[in-house]
Design an enzyme around this catalytic site. Structure first.
Site, short mmCIF file in Angstrom:
data_model
loop_
_atom_site.label_atom_id
_atom_site.label_comp_id
_atom_site.label_asym_id
_atom_site.label_seq_id
_atom_site.Cartn_x
_atom_site.Cartn_y
_atom_site.Cartn_z
N ASP A 192 19.91 8.30 -20.82
CA ASP A 192 19.68 6.92 -21.24
C ASP A 192 19.71 5.99 -20.03
O ASP A 192 20.44 4.99 -20.01
CB ASP A 192 20.71 6.48 -22.28
CG ASP A 192 20.29 5.22 -23.03
OD1 ASP A 192 19.08 4.90 -23.00
OD2 ASP A 192 21.16 4.55 -23.62
N VAL B 100 31.28 -3.33 -25.98
CA VAL B 100 32.11 -3.48 -24.80
C VAL B 100 32.68 -4.89 -24.77
O VAL B 100 31.95 -5.87 -24.94
CB VAL B 100 31.32 -3.20 -23.51
CG1 VAL B 100 32.22 -3.28 -22.29
CG2 VAL B 100 30.64 -1.83 -23.59
N GLY C 29 28.70 1.95 -28.73
CA GLY C 29 29.73 1.04 -29.18
C GLY C 29 29.60 -0.32 -28.54
O GLY C 29 28.59 -0.65 -27.91
N GLY D 194 28.87 -6.60 -23.90
CA GLY D 194 27.81 -5.59 -23.96
C GLY D 194 27.83 -4.87 -25.28
O GLY D 194 28.85 -4.80 -25.97
N ARG D 195 26.68 -4.32 -25.62
CA ARG D 195 26.56 -3.59 -26.89
C ARG D 195 25.49 -2.52 -26.73
O ARG D 195 24.45 -2.77 -26.12
CB ARG D 195 26.20 -4.56 -28.02
CG ARG D 195 26.05 -3.91 -29.39
CD ARG D 195 25.58 -4.94 -30.40
NE ARG D 195 26.62 -5.92 -30.68
CZ ARG D 195 27.45 -5.85 -31.70
NH1 ARG D 195 27.36 -4.84 -32.55
NH2 ARG D 195 28.36 -6.78 -31.90
N GLY D 196 25.77 -1.34 -27.26
CA GLY D 196 24.80 -0.25 -27.19
C GLY D 196 24.99 0.72 -28.33
O GLY D 196 25.77 0.48 -29.27
N LYS E 157 35.51 -0.39 -23.88
CA LYS E 157 34.45 0.03 -24.78
C LYS E 157 35.04 0.64 -26.04
O LYS E 157 35.80 1.61 -25.98
CB LYS E 157 33.53 1.04 -24.10
CG LYS E 157 32.36 1.47 -24.96
CD LYS E 157 31.36 2.27 -24.16
CE LYS E 157 30.13 2.59 -25.00
NZ LYS E 157 29.10 3.30 -24.22
#
Length: 791
Positions: free
Chosen positions: A627, A519, A517, A512-514, A533
């Site tokens: 968010d 994950v 940062g 994952g990416r956001g 994360k």
């Protein structure tokens, strides 16, 4: 070795010499004796749900208690204490059941601090029932005494609160002694909450300005009892009834009056889950009396929680305990009214202690009424829609600073002063630990015992000095090894950077990416699969980071992602979460496997709403997510949803949160509420709006990603669904908006409810949107109807 042998010999002689004294101190007529020094001395219920024994309250401080059975090392959830106000020592204390039927708690072999004061003609038994009730039973089945008749701060299902008892809050989270908030039946047969402080007392629930009948209570039933049902309902004889948000499910439950004065019902399936709040008397904690002391306001902010604020010209009596209130920094003369001025504090309200109520007088007349009184500290001047009201105040308590209050307070100050209202800087829920400092008079032991004791101590000190010297020489290696098992005050595991790098195989598998940062998937040394994360920002000092970690860790709910630990090493800041087997909602919606049927989608919507309702209204720390999107809703192995990244707004750019309106736009394009665009005050309703968009996306299967294949955007989706609903007839419009990948038949009414709720959440006027708790109620009520129909 020679030293050890000599020391062992002396200790052996000491024990032999003291043996007659020990024999004299023991009691030969005890049917049962539990020792505080033996962890195995506990009583367990037959079903294993409850345990009774000595509970470690603090440093050398123990109580005999009953708690929900937990695995070793877990925090215990206590439901009853025998001696919450008189704790006993960790040495020599016992609980003994005498042959005459009296159950006695003794402190260090010196003094009895608690007893049932019961007698029995036959040798009784002490039994812990499956419902958590500790019973003193005389054969064959006569109850001599039971703990259910003497509750402390908690009720469990099946236990009654009667007119002969009350629930009393604890002093703090770590101090179980009796606090100042009480749930009880008054002389009018009404169930009430009262703040009963050292100097003042005031009822705050039901609202005291209403008569009982105005809030649906009855005063005509003198039996006076209330109880919590197994399925989440609780009933009182004064006609007060309510249900938890998870009503109908068989769960572990408890009703507790917490140290902040609020009554909450907590639920969980078993010890593997954390407790979540399923009902509470107050959603706004500042309406509880006694939270902040005299001459202060209680103020609530969504992003920082509840704080105490001294009035202008006043300072805290004790910075560590805001409940003690504030004291003036000035001397006010009342001989000359011209020596006083009044400072207007908007939205300020104080309940009670009015000198009088003056109707239909002017503002100047109200001010003069206050100036006439030497002990008048200020006044409130309001209009109730029909007339002007004047309330001169002689005592400033139960202060509340809330935008919901129309009007304000006029504070009396010296004319020469220049005091202004300061920002709050003191948290209301401070925690103080317990330490027992009782000193006992020792017995008159023999001279031989004393001599041998001092010799043994002297040799022991010498041996310990040698060990300490050896330890100092090897300190470096020892310190590095112990760092692995270090636990901070947050209660989470502290990991080193090298450990997490090894767990993720060099941060190899990205899942994952956001904005916060990246994950990675990792396997910890204990075999658990984790989501790790790695935060982008690394300029936060360690103390601030740990404070934020502690905040996130206290947000416990079955629909919030669970955090296991963290890393704060040099520039690295990482969080370790539980791994969710089925990934994010976004991944499942985009998948070709079509795993989300209509029932799963409804349960995901309901579970997500529960998690957000907890963040907004139920947890002690109040958090806006900012968010909400499918990528931040994760699914476990059973497709149960858990909201993730709910602490991101606090972990990133904390300095941006300098007032109730955020200084920059937060969130993801397509899911943001209109308030962000038009620079309107940001409240929890931004999360409600985003939630509505997510539900529409989940129902229709139409993606909001700007880089997606269909380029569908927020406005088109909302308009399209509304047009289908407005133009549709019967159930046909639901079939037109449902995701075509949903195979088989689906429950038409359920999908209609989901769409209707989602459309209510995405209206432009934030005040017209429902709260998340209201969303839960709407979905929960339909869920109960589904269960009833299936049965």
């Amino acid at each position: 070795m020679a030293f050890l042998s000599l020391s062992s010999l002396l200790i052996f002689l000491l024990v032999v010499s003291a043996l007659p004294l020990l024999c004299l101190s023991s009691s030969s007529n005890n049917l049962l004796s539990l020792s505080v020094e033996n962890p195995e001395h506990v009583i367990k219920s037959r079903n294993g749900s409850f345990t009774a024994g000595f509970y470690d309250v603090g440093e050398n401080a123990f109580a005999f208690a009953i708690w929900f059975t937990e695995p070793q090392g877990q925090n215990l959830t206590v439901i009853w204490m025998a001696n919450r106000d008189v704790l006993v020592n960790g040495k020599g204390s016992t609980l003994a059941l005498r042959s005459n039927g009296n159950l006695v708690l003794n402190d260090a072999g010196q003094v009895d601090v608690w007893a049932t004061n019961t007698t029995s003609s036959k040798p009784p038994q002490l039994i812990l029932n499956d419902d958590g009730n500790l019973v003193l039973l005389e054969p064959p089945n006569h109850i001599v005494w039971q703990s259910f008749d003497f509750p402390t701060d908690t009720l469990v299902p099946g236990q009654r609160l009667t007119r002969h008892a009350s629930l009393v809050s604890s002093k703090s989270h770590t101090n179980p002694s009796s606090g100042f908030h009480k749930l009880f039946f008054d002389n009018d047969n009404v169930l009430r909450l009262v703040y009963d402080g050292p100097e003042l007392s005031s009822i705050y629930w039901p609202p005291p300005w209403f008569q009982p009948w105005q809030v649906g209570r009855s005063t005509f039933n003198a039996s006076r009892f209330m109880f919590l049902g197994l399925y989440g309902d609780f009933i009182s004889t004064d006609n007060f009834t309510s249900e938890t948000s998870d009503y109908g499910l068989v769960l572990q439950r408890r009703l507790t009056i917490d140290s902040d004065g609020n009554v909450r019902v907590y639920s969980r399936r078993n010890w593997e889950e954390k407790w979540s709040v399923s009902w509470q008397a107050f959603s706004a904690g500042c309406n509880i009396h006694g939270i902040c002391g005299e001459n202060s306001f209680c103020k609530y902010e969504p992003y920082s929680g509840r704080t105490c604020l001294c009035l202008p010209g006043y300072r805290f009596k004790d910075e560590t305990d805001p409940s003690l209130g504030c004291e003036p920094e000035f001397n006010l003369s009342c001989n000359n009214p011209e020596d006083s001025r009044f400072l207007y504090i908007p939205n300020g309200d104080f309940y009670g202690y009015d000198q009088g109520t003056y109707l239909n007088i002017t503002f100047d007349e109200c001010k003069n009424e206050c100036l006439k009184l030497c002990n008048c500290n200020g006044f409130q001047y309001t209009h109730d829609g029909a007339q002007f009201l004047c309330y001169p105040k002689t005592l400033l308590v139960n202060g509340n600073l809330s935008p919901a209050f129309r009007g304000g307070f006029h504070l009396r100050l010296p004319n020469s002063s220049s005091f202004t209202l300061q920002e709050p800087n003191t948290k209301c829920d401070l925690v103080k630990s317990v330490k027992l400092e009782r000193v006992y008079v020792s017995r008159q032991d023999s001279v031989l015992v004393k001599v041998l004791l001092w010799l043994a101590i002297a040799i022991g000190v010498f041996e310990l000095s040698c060990v300490f010297l050896f330890w100092c020489l090897t300190w470096k290696n020892y310190s590095e090894q112990q760092n692995y098992d270090h636990l901070t005050g947050t209660g989470f595991r502290k990991y080193s950077y090298s450990e997490l790098k090894e767990a993720t195989r060099g941060f190899n598998e990205e899942i994952g990416r956001g904005a916060g940062g990246i994950v990675y998937k990792g396997v910890l040394k204990d075999g658990r699969v984790a989501a790790i994360k790695r935060l982008n920002e690394a300029n936060q000092i360690e103390s601030e980071f740990l404070a934020e970690v502690n905040l996130i860790g206290r947000l416990n709910h079955m629909n919030l992602i669970d955090m296991w630990g963290y890393c704060a090493e040099g520039k690295y800041r990482m969080l370790v979460y539980e791994y969710m087997e089925n990934g994010s909602l976004a991944e499942n919606l985009e998948s070709d496997k079509m795993l989300l049927d209509w029932r799963k989608r409804y349960d995901i919507a309901l579970g997500t709403a529960r998690g957000l309702a907890y963040l907004h209204e139920e947890c002690l720390e109040w958090v806006l997510h900012c968010d909400i999107k499918p990528q931040n809703i994760l699914l476990d192995s059973d497709y149960k949803p858990k909201v993730a990244d709910f602490g991101l707004s606090k972990l990133q750019n904390r300095n941006d949160l300098n007032n109730p309106s955020f200084s920059r736009i937060r969130g993801t394009r397509g899911y943001m509420a209109p308030e962000w665009v038009f620079n309107l005050p940001i409240t929890s309703k931004v999360d409600v709006y985003s939630y509505g968009i997510v539900v529409l996306e989940m129902i229709t299967g139409k993606s909001l990603r700007v880089d997606g294949p269909d380029h569908t955007h927020q406005g088109r989706l909302v308009t399209w669904v509304r047009e289908k609903k407005n133009k549709g007839e019967g159930k046909a419009w639901v079939e037109q908006v449902i995701d075509p990948t949903v195979e088989g038949s689906f429950e038409m009414k359920t999908m209609e409810v989901l769409v209707t709720v989602a459309l209510q959440c995405i209206v432009e006027d934030k005040d017209a949107r429902p709260s998340m708790s209201r969303v839960v109620e709407m979905l929960q009520s339909h869920s109960i109807d589904l269960v009833s129909e299936s049965e």
